[in-house]
Design a protein around this motif. Structure first.
Motif, PDB file in Angstrom:
ATOM      1  N   GLN A 185       0.833  -1.196   0.000  1.00  0.00           N
ATOM      2  CA  GLN A 185       0.000   0.000   0.000  1.00  0.00           C
ATOM      3  C   GLN A 185       0.877   1.260   0.000  1.00  0.00           C
ATOM      4  OE1 GLN A 185      -2.445   0.319   3.478  1.00  0.00           O
ATOM      5  NE2 GLN A 185      -3.838   1.771   2.525  1.00  0.00           N
ATOM      6  N   ALA A 186       1.992   1.226   0.712  1.00  0.00           N
ATOM      7  CA  ALA A 186       2.909   2.366   0.737  1.00  0.00           C
ATOM      8  C   ALA A 186       3.524   2.590  -0.646  1.00  0.00           C
ATOM      9  CB  ALA A 186       3.999   2.148   1.781  1.00  0.00           C
ATOM     10  N   LEU A 202       7.192   4.942   2.857  1.00  0.00           N
ATOM     11  CA  LEU A 202       7.580   3.742   2.118  1.00  0.00           C
ATOM     12  C   LEU A 202       8.949   3.238   2.549  1.00  0.00           C
ATOM     13  CD1 LEU A 202       7.393   1.647  -0.180  1.00  0.00           C
ATOM     14  CD2 LEU A 202       8.365   3.405  -1.669  1.00  0.00           C
ATOM     15  N   PHE A 203       9.936   4.093   2.553  1.00  0.00           N
ATOM     16  CA  PHE A 203      11.307   3.652   2.768  1.00  0.00           C
ATOM     17  C   PHE A 203      11.652   3.384   4.225  1.00  0.00           C
ATOM     18  CE2 PHE A 203      11.659   5.663  -1.456  1.00  0.00           C
ATOM     19  CZ  PHE A 203      12.004   4.517  -2.142  1.00  0.00           C
ATOM     20  N   ARG A 204      10.737   3.623   5.143  1.00  0.00           N
ATOM     21  CA  ARG A 204      10.990   3.220   6.526  1.00  0.00           C
ATOM     22  C   ARG A 204      10.838   1.713   6.699  1.00  0.00           C
ATOM     23  NH1 ARG A 204       6.212   2.701   9.587  1.00  0.00           N
ATOM     24  NH2 ARG A 204       4.414   3.375   8.386  1.00  0.00           N
ATOM     25  N   LEU A 255      17.613  -1.249  -0.440  1.00  0.00           N
ATOM     26  CA  LEU A 255      16.325  -1.883  -0.693  1.00  0.00           C
ATOM     27  C   LEU A 255      16.212  -3.315  -0.148  1.00  0.00           C
ATOM     28  CD1 LEU A 255      15.290  -0.634  -4.225  1.00  0.00           C
ATOM     29  CD2 LEU A 255      14.489   0.151  -2.012  1.00  0.00           C
ATOM     30  N   VAL A 256      16.744  -3.514   1.043  1.00  0.00           N
ATOM     31  CA  VAL A 256      16.582  -4.791   1.743  1.00  0.00           C
ATOM     32  C   VAL A 256      15.594  -4.538   2.879  1.00  0.00           C
ATOM     33  CG1 VAL A 256      17.741  -6.554   3.114  1.00  0.00           C
ATOM     34  CG2 VAL A 256      18.881  -5.574   1.126  1.00  0.00           C
ATOM     35  N   LEU A 257      14.601  -5.385   2.999  1.00  0.00           N
ATOM     36  CA  LEU A 257      13.572  -5.204   4.014  1.00  0.00           C
ATOM     37  C   LEU A 257      14.139  -5.339   5.417  1.00  0.00           C
ATOM     38  CD1 LEU A 257      10.657  -7.213   2.413  1.00  0.00           C
ATOM     39  CD2 LEU A 257      10.844  -4.734   2.614  1.00  0.00           C
ATOM     40  N   LYS A 258      13.575  -4.564   6.346  1.00  0.00           N
ATOM     41  CA  LYS A 258      13.940  -4.715   7.750  1.00  0.00           C
ATOM     42  C   LYS A 258      13.392  -6.033   8.261  1.00  0.00           C
ATOM     43  CE  LYS A 258      13.842   0.113   9.148  1.00  0.00           C
ATOM     44  NZ  LYS A 258      13.114   1.097   9.978  1.00  0.00           N
TER      45      LYS A 258
END
Length: 194
Positions: free
Chosen positions: A102-103, A179-181, A189-192
């Motif tokens: 959604q972000a 988005l980028f948080r 661009l690696v997910l937390k």
């Protein structure tokens, strides 16, 4: 430690939603004001004796496009605002993967709306400058010497449109932050981790 970070992210998300909602509401008001000022602006003047000429936004197609685009931008912001009101009302947040998708969608749509709004306002301003200065090569006379009230109202509409475009740029940057948080600050661009 993890509970404290989650609590801080929740406060930050709530503040971001309120700020974004307020900016969207201001943008809606400015876009509607622009559409009304430009779309409903007319002035009639007698020219060369008995010939009567009416100036409307139809004389410059860029102004008609501006009215349409600002109406669509106001509608888009109203839809986004209603989405935030519904999410805030239910207090149940969807899974992280859904929020991330959604972000992304909000970010891309906000970027598109901001650029289209700015470009349309810029095109309308350029056409309006031609109405102010005229062009002797194209045999276009200066319209603002004849239709002064019409031109002042169009100028006010363009000012509101540029302010709405500026607000859309700020909203777009907030969408980018939201988005980028979700992504790591150490790797691109690696997910937390959840």
């Amino acid at each position: 430690m993890h509970l404290q970070i989650t609590f801080q992210e929740g406060i930050m998300e709530n503040t971001s939603l309120k700020t974004q909602g307020f900016l969207r509401l201001l943008s809606i008001i400015l876009c509607i004001l622009t559409a009304c000022l430009v779309g409903l602006d007319t002035q009639t003047k007698p020219l060369f004796g008995s010939f009567v000429r009416k100036a409307t936004d139809e004389d410059l197609k860029a102004l008609v496009t501006l009215v349409i685009v600002d109406s669509v931008v106001a509608g888009y912001n109203l839809l986004q605002l209603s989405k935030y009101l519904v999410c805030d009302h239910f207090k149940e947040y969807p899974p992280t993967g859904f929020k991330r998708n959604q972000a992304w969608l909000s970010f891309l749509l906000d970027q598109m709306v901001a650029y289209v709004s700015y470009a349309t306002n810029l095109a309308a301003a350029q056409a309006s400058i031609l109405a102010i200065t005229g062009s002797s090569q194209l045999q276009w006379m200066k319209l603002c010497n004849i239709y002064t009230r019409f031109c002042f109202q169009i100028g006010g509409g363009l000012l509101c449109g540029f302010l709405a475009s500026l607000l859309m740029a700020v909203i777009s940057s907030i969408s980018a932050f939201n988005l980028f948080r979700f992504y790591s600050t150490k790797e691109f661009l690696v997910l937390k981790p959840i």
